[in-house]
Write a protein that holds these residues in place. Structure first.
Motif, PDB file in Angstrom:
ATOM      1  N   LEU A  43       0.818  -1.266   0.055  1.00 24.90           N
ATOM      2  CA  LEU A  43      -0.039   0.058  -0.199  1.00 24.90           C
ATOM      3  C   LEU A  43       0.883   1.241  -0.059  1.00 24.90           C
ATOM      4  O   LEU A  43       1.905   1.262   0.540  1.00 24.90           O
ATOM      5  N   ASP A  44       0.455   2.105  -0.638  1.00 28.03           N
ATOM      6  CA  ASP A  44       1.030   3.389  -0.654  1.00 28.03           C
ATOM      7  C   ASP A  44       0.113   4.507   0.142  1.00 28.03           C
ATOM      8  O   ASP A  44      -1.009   4.474  -0.025  1.00 28.03           O
ATOM      9  N   PRO A  45       0.568   5.401   1.053  1.00 35.12           N
ATOM     10  CA  PRO A  45      -0.149   6.078   1.827  1.00 35.12           C
ATOM     11  C   PRO A  45      -1.326   7.126   0.996  1.00 35.12           C
ATOM     12  O   PRO A  45      -2.278   7.258   1.432  1.00 35.12           O
ATOM     13  N   LYS A  46      -0.573   7.446  -0.183  1.00 36.06           N
ATOM     14  CA  LYS A  46      -1.378   8.280  -0.928  1.00 36.06           C
ATOM     15  C   LYS A  46      -2.685   7.553  -1.550  1.00 36.06           C
ATOM     16  O   LYS A  46      -3.783   8.309  -1.862  1.00 36.06           O
ATOM     17  N   MET A  47      -2.591   6.347  -1.844  1.00 42.80           N
ATOM     18  CA  MET A  47      -3.614   5.373  -2.082  1.00 42.80           C
ATOM     19  C   MET A  47      -4.944   5.544  -1.229  1.00 42.80           C
ATOM     20  O   MET A  47      -6.193   5.771  -1.343  1.00 42.80           O
ATOM     21  N   LEU A  48      -4.521   5.807   0.130  1.00 41.19           N
ATOM     22  CA  LEU A  48      -5.694   5.588   1.145  1.00 41.19           C
ATOM     23  C   LEU A  48      -6.213   7.283   1.511  1.00 41.19           C
ATOM     24  O   LEU A  48      -6.987   7.054   2.384  1.00 41.19           O
ATOM     25  N   THR A  49      -5.981   8.137   0.947  1.00 42.99           N
ATOM     26  CA  THR A  49      -6.525   9.621   1.102  1.00 42.99           C
ATOM     27  C   THR A  49      -7.021  10.177  -0.208  1.00 42.99           C
ATOM     28  O   THR A  49      -7.472  11.185  -0.191  1.00 42.99           O
ATOM     29  N   VAL A  50      -7.229   8.974  -1.074  1.00 41.68           N
ATOM     30  CA  VAL A  50      -7.787   9.410  -2.378  1.00 41.68           C
ATOM     31  C   VAL A  50      -9.071   8.667  -2.454  1.00 41.68           C
ATOM     32  O   VAL A  50      -9.258   7.436  -2.654  1.00 41.68           O
ATOM     33  N   HIS A  51     -10.447   9.333  -2.438  1.00 43.66           N
ATOM     34  CA  HIS A  51     -11.588   8.599  -2.300  1.00 43.66           C
ATOM     35  C   HIS A  51     -12.410   9.172  -3.641  1.00 43.66           C
ATOM     36  O   HIS A  51     -13.265  10.270  -3.118  1.00 43.66           O
ATOM     37  N   PRO A  52     -12.392   8.533  -4.688  1.00 43.25           N
ATOM     38  CA  PRO A  52     -13.244   8.899  -5.772  1.00 43.25           C
ATOM     39  C   PRO A  52     -14.565   8.520  -5.834  1.00 43.25           C
ATOM     40  O   PRO A  52     -15.246   7.837  -4.732  1.00 43.25           O
ATOM     41  N   ASP A  53     -15.534   9.200  -6.757  1.00 40.76           N
ATOM     42  CA  ASP A  53     -16.803   9.231  -6.719  1.00 40.76           C
ATOM     43  C   ASP A  53     -17.813   9.242  -5.568  1.00 40.76           C
ATOM     44  O   ASP A  53     -18.923   8.500  -5.434  1.00 40.76           O
ATOM     45  N   ASN A  54     -17.464   9.942  -4.395  1.00 41.06           N
ATOM     46  CA  ASN A  54     -18.058  10.274  -3.625  1.00 41.06           C
ATOM     47  C   ASN A  54     -18.404   9.089  -2.655  1.00 41.06           C
ATOM     48  O   ASN A  54     -19.423   8.923  -2.072  1.00 41.06           O
ATOM     49  N   TYR A  55     -17.457   8.053  -2.793  1.00 43.15           N
ATOM     50  CA  TYR A  55     -17.855   6.749  -1.994  1.00 43.15           C
ATOM     51  C   TYR A  55     -18.067   6.738  -0.611  1.00 43.15           C
ATOM     52  O   TYR A  55     -19.319   6.006  -0.314  1.00 43.15           O
ATOM     53  N   PHE A  56     -17.338   7.583  -0.077  1.00 48.07           N
ATOM     54  CA  PHE A  56     -17.666   7.627   1.558  1.00 48.07           C
ATOM     55  C   PHE A  56     -18.669   8.510   2.018  1.00 48.07           C
ATOM     56  O   PHE A  56     -19.562   8.516   2.817  1.00 48.07           O
ATOM     57  N   LEU A  57     -18.357  10.020   1.368  1.00 47.57           N
ATOM     58  CA  LEU A  57     -19.061  10.985   1.610  1.00 47.57           C
ATOM     59  C   LEU A  57     -19.333  11.753   0.331  1.00 47.57           C
ATOM     60  O   LEU A  57     -18.894  11.666  -0.848  1.00 47.57           O
ATOM     61  N   ASP A  58     -20.550  12.707   0.409  1.00 47.39           N
ATOM     62  CA  ASP A  58     -20.573  13.543  -0.575  1.00 47.39           C
ATOM     63  C   ASP A  58     -19.804  14.812  -0.507  1.00 47.39           C
ATOM     64  O   ASP A  58     -19.923  15.676   0.303  1.00 47.39           O
ATOM     65  N   ILE A  59     -18.359  14.658  -1.178  1.00 50.33           N
ATOM     66  CA  ILE A  59     -17.469  15.675  -0.922  1.00 50.33           C
ATOM     67  C   ILE A  59     -17.689  17.108  -1.131  1.00 50.33           C
ATOM     68  O   ILE A  59     -17.498  18.044  -0.596  1.00 50.33           O
ATOM     69  N   ASP A  60     -18.735  17.177  -2.227  1.00 48.46           N
ATOM     70  CA  ASP A  60     -19.109  18.346  -2.526  1.00 48.46           C
ATOM     71  C   ASP A  60     -19.764  19.036  -1.481  1.00 48.46           C
ATOM     72  O   ASP A  60     -20.068  20.446  -1.633  1.00 48.46           O
ATOM     73  N   SER A  61     -20.353  18.432  -0.411  1.00 47.61           N
ATOM     74  CA  SER A  61     -21.189  19.313   0.859  1.00 47.61           C
ATOM     75  C   SER A  61     -20.160  19.973   1.759  1.00 47.61           C
ATOM     76  O   SER A  61     -20.800  20.302   2.662  1.00 47.61           O
ATOM     77  N   PHE A  62     -18.979  19.675   1.651  1.00 50.86           N
ATOM     78  CA  PHE A  62     -17.754  20.225   2.451  1.00 50.86           C
ATOM     79  C   PHE A  62     -17.141  21.440   1.790  1.00 50.86           C
ATOM     80  O   PHE A  62     -16.898  21.425   0.635  1.00 50.86           O
ATOM     81  N   THR A  63     -16.854  22.499   2.811  1.00 47.37           N
ATOM     82  CA  THR A  63     -16.029  23.764   2.237  1.00 47.37           C
ATOM     83  C   THR A  63     -14.545  23.550   2.205  1.00 47.37           C
ATOM     84  O   THR A  63     -14.131  24.189   1.469  1.00 47.37           O
ATOM     85  N   ASN A  64     -14.254  22.707   3.231  1.00 44.79           N
ATOM     86  CA  ASN A  64     -12.742  22.724   3.104  1.00 44.79           C
ATOM     87  C   ASN A  64     -12.174  21.117   3.475  1.00 44.79           C
ATOM     88  O   ASN A  64     -13.209  20.270   3.927  1.00 44.79           O
ATOM     89  N   LYS A  65     -10.957  20.765   3.604  1.00 47.88           N
ATOM     90  CA  LYS A  65     -10.543  19.562   3.772  1.00 47.88           C
ATOM     91  C   LYS A  65     -10.896  19.107   5.353  1.00 47.88           C
ATOM     92  O   LYS A  65     -10.904  18.033   5.582  1.00 47.88           O
TER      93      LYS A  65
END
Length: 381
Positions: A260-282
């Motif tokens: 595993l690469d740590p960077k793999m674990l912080t990229v979450h495509p297709d709003n799989y976990f959450l609706d990313i668009d609903s957040f204003t910042n990281k």
């Protein structure tokens, strides 16, 4: 009476016919070929190269990665004799049951389900693959070893149901989790298997789903869906982060050697976990990912069934796993640990990632023994 002496040509033709045109011959050939490749080529390769090979596939687009893993891990030879596919309205997966191939295909599912009701131990397995790759038969070598080890050393009849679930990019996390809960409902409510004979187990993303499902089952407190006898979390991806610095320990001296690469674990495509668009910042997004429904590390484990946690000393998930062990102990959960300082991610369920084949076999046996002890202790209560 004359003695028959076949010619060399006749002997060779007969040998080829027996070896390639009969099922036993083909299975033997597959066994020899597989073991030869694995023991002489794969384990000749340094662990670093084996980890890099797996990491490269995991970094590919999901469709391509799934296709490659499916070819590399599909059942071969006698492994096929253990496998029975289940596809019902709310659940899909495979039963891993010895000699199921000897049963007529029309009656096989019914026979396998009855065999599993009568078993001493049923392992409900949730595979890993980063929520985007993998399938229910990818660990056949380990599954068969567990079944045969518990039978040979303990006289315990073990059956394994390995579930298939929806993955990125086709569904979101909530649907994936529901697929896994439906797998347990199938065992307990449809087949009427005693939960005291069931042990959950899962690796990586599957370890996350094991913990997440069990927290939900524990909190629901339904008489119709009680907790199992125990659970095994193999290198669990127990917390979802959106920042590499949260995944690793700043300034530590750990030498990571992992698939595993740590960077793999912080990229979450297709709003799989959450609706990313609903957040204003990281920061807001990170707080959302800290919800125990997604990151079980941050939940309450009070009242959780006995737990076995395994992790390697060179894997990137080890720091969150160590926190998990501490939280389980804090909440008075009976927890046992298998840890190898020189091992990477999921080495005891995927032998290709084990430093040595002997280490995989030893630790996979320890996992099997733990599961067997778990159900034996439950039956005494």
């Amino acid at each position: 009476m004359d003695t028959f002496h076949p010619s060399t040509k006749t002997f060779i033709v007969g040998f080829i016919t027996a070896f390639f045109l009969t099922k036993n011959g083909r299975d033997l050939g597959a066994e020899i070929l597989h073991q030869r490749i694995k023991m002489t080529i794969l384990f000749w390769l340094p662990l670093r190269l084996r980890c890099k090979f797996v990491k490269t596939i995991l970094g590919m687009p999901p469709t391509r990665a799934n296709a490659i893993f499916a070819q590399l891990t599909k059942p071969w030879g006698r492994q096929k004799d253990f496998v029975t596919k289940i596809k019902k309205q709310n659940v899909e997966g495979h039963w891993i049951v010895p000699e199921s191939n000897k049963v007529d295909k029309k009656k096989r599912i019914e026979w396998v389900e009855k065999s599993s009701r009568d078993a001493d131990l049923v392992i409900y397995y949730i595979h890993g693959g980063g929520f985007r790759t993998g399938d229910s038969t990818m660990y056949m070598e380990s599954f068969i070893h567990i079944i045969e080890h518990t039978e040979k050393t303990r006289g315990i009849k073990t059956r394994i149901f390995s579930v298939d679930y929806g993955k990125i990019p086709h569904v979101n996390y909530a649907r994936t989790k529901e697929d896994c809960l439906n797998g347990y409902r199938y065992l307990v409510q449809e087949l009427n298997i005693d939960p005291k004979k069931i042990v959950f187990a899962g690796d990586s993303a599957g370890g996350n789903l094991v913990a997440s499902c069990l927290l939900t089952i524990k909190d629901m407190k339904l008489a119709s869906l009680p907790q199992p006898a125990g659970n095994v979390q193999i290198s669990p991806w127990i917390a979802i982060h959106n920042d590499v610095s949260k995944q690793l320990v700043t300034g530590n001296t750990v030498q990571y050697l992992d698939c595993l690469d740590p960077k793999m674990l912080t990229v979450h495509p297709d709003n799989y976990f959450l609706d990313i668009d609903s957040f204003t910042n990281k920061e807001e997004e990170g707080a959302g990912l800290g919800n125990p429904n997604i990151s079980p590390l941050f939940g309450s484990f009070v009242g959780l069934c006995p737990t076995l946690v395994t992790y390697g000393g060179t894997e990137v998930l080890q720091h969150d796993v160590q926190k998990l062990i501490g939280y389980l102990e804090r909440d008075k959960v009976k927890v046992d640990v298998i840890m190898r300082p020189e091992a990477p991610h999921i080495w005891l369920i995927s032998s290709i990632l084990s430093p040595t084949h002997k280490m995989w076999r030893t630790d996979c046996s320890r996992l099997a023994d733990w599961c067997a002890n778990c159900v034996v202790q439950q039956q005494k209560k």
